[in-house]
Design an enzyme around this catalytic site. Sequence first.
Site, PDB file in Angstrom:
ATOM      1  N   GLU A  35     -16.417  -5.314   6.899  1.00 53.59           N
ATOM      2  CA  GLU A  35     -15.281  -6.149   6.509  1.00 53.59           C
ATOM      3  C   GLU A  35     -15.690  -7.596   6.767  1.00 53.59           C
ATOM      4  O   GLU A  35     -16.464  -7.868   7.687  1.00 53.59           O
ATOM      5  CB  GLU A  35     -14.058  -5.752   7.349  1.00 53.59           C
TER       6      GLU A  35
ATOM      7  N   TYR B 123       0.841  -1.200   0.000  1.00 57.02           N
ATOM      8  CA  TYR B 123       0.000   0.000   0.000  1.00 57.02           C
ATOM      9  C   TYR B 123       0.881   1.257   0.000  1.00 57.02           C
ATOM     10  O   TYR B 123       1.898   1.303   0.695  1.00 57.02           O
ATOM     11  CB  TYR B 123      -0.875   0.059   1.266  1.00 57.02           C
TER      12      TYR B 123
HETATM   13  C1  3EB Z   1      -7.623  -3.866   3.890  1.00 51.82           C
HETATM   14  O1  3EB Z   1      -7.898  -4.628   2.976  1.00 51.82           O
HETATM   15  C2  3EB Z   1      -8.579  -3.825   5.062  1.00 51.82           C
HETATM   16  O2  3EB Z   1      -3.836  -4.696   9.264  1.00 51.82           O
HETATM   17  O3  3EB Z   1      -3.824  -6.850   9.610  1.00 51.82           O
HETATM   18  C3  3EB Z   1      -7.743  -6.253   6.575  1.00 51.82           C
HETATM   19  C4  3EB Z   1      -7.099  -7.373   7.108  1.00 51.82           C
HETATM   20  C5  3EB Z   1      -7.280  -4.996   6.898  1.00 51.82           C
HETATM   21  C6  3EB Z   1      -5.986  -7.219   7.935  1.00 51.82           C
HETATM   22  C7  3EB Z   1      -4.320  -5.827   9.109  1.00 51.82           C
HETATM   23  C8  3EB Z   1      -6.158  -4.862   7.731  1.00 51.82           C
HETATM   24  C9  3EB Z   1      -5.523  -5.970   8.244  1.00 51.82           C
HETATM   25  O4  3EB Z   1      -6.619  -3.146   3.883  1.00 51.82           O
HETATM   26  C10 3EB Z   1      -7.932  -3.762   6.368  1.00 51.82           C
END
Ligand code: 3EB
Length: 335
Positions: free
Chosen positions: A327, A209
């Site tokens: 989520e 990201y």
């Molecule tokens: C995302 O897709 C949503 O920081 O461990 C999803 C699963 C999300 C795990 C983590 C964060 C985490 O970015 C957020």
Amino acid sequence: MEHPDLHLELLTTPEPSWEGALGAALFSGEAHSAPTAPLACPADLPLARVSMPLLDGHAAAIECWRIAGRTRTGSHGAIRYAHSDEFLFGSLHLSEEAPAAGHTGLERATERAYREMHATLEASGFAQLLRVWNYLPDINLESRGTERYRQFNSARQEALLACGRDIRGNVPAASALGSTAGPLSIYFLAGRTAPAFIENPRQVSAYHYPAQYGPRAPSFSRAALVRHRGATLFISGTSSILGHRTLHEGDPAAQTRETLTNIEALIGEANRLKVGTFRLDSLAYKVYVRHPEDLPLIRAEIDSAVGTRAPRVYLRADVCRHDLSMEIEAVGQRA
Ligand code: 3EB
């Protein structure tokens, strides 16, 4: 149906059978300190307690991981664990202490949690972290100018680096959600060998990201597929993200459809590995809903895409981006 040797049961009945339990997590609206321990839960079972209310009228949900064969229990620092020959389940609760040396209380607790997790893994011969569930209160709150989820990401990544672990690629499937109250609560499954890590072709890997989502990217894989005598597919917390951007802000029904499309993409990637055929209608789901009033819309989308057979629980939780209403995480199992 014959159960695989590692087996998840997602229950909303007040008291499961603890026969063959390796570890469990208890979700309820009660405060962490409340005496909500399931009545007959063995005293040495690693049990994570998360303050997180259910949205479907049940008082509590129990996520119980069972295993075939003998288990041994132990502890290491704040971690309590149980393991079979093949798998280790651990849990820990860490209260946040005062800020120190430029680190917030949450950063210090997160760093300690991940260091103790890896020390436990190294001491016990379960080198491979497969799946981690992270719960922390006030996940979207800012303190010292930084959102707490971002603080968590920074400290997790620093701890992984300090332990000589990868921060991209070979990183476990994970979820990170906001609990209502209580300490940093983490539980995890580890194994002796590497799983197949799976990324979503529709999404930028979370560990790639861009910096707009925080200075240190979240170190998790989108899914992990573990072979044992059966197979287990761990699908990380998944949301309405395409590329790295949130879609359908303010439209929880559309966010749910997008999320399910992402889960289908992950199932497609998993099925290409020919370990088993996983299907949307045969996973077990935890659905996190930010605003309780969105539940009917979200549930209707899930019922229509998933059917009514697959186990699921709906939990009231803050999600790690302000513009996400929900989520979903999931587990697939093959005997
Ligand atoms: C995302 O897709 C949503 O920081 O461990 C999803 C699963 C999300 C795990 C983590 C964060 C985490 O970015 C957020």
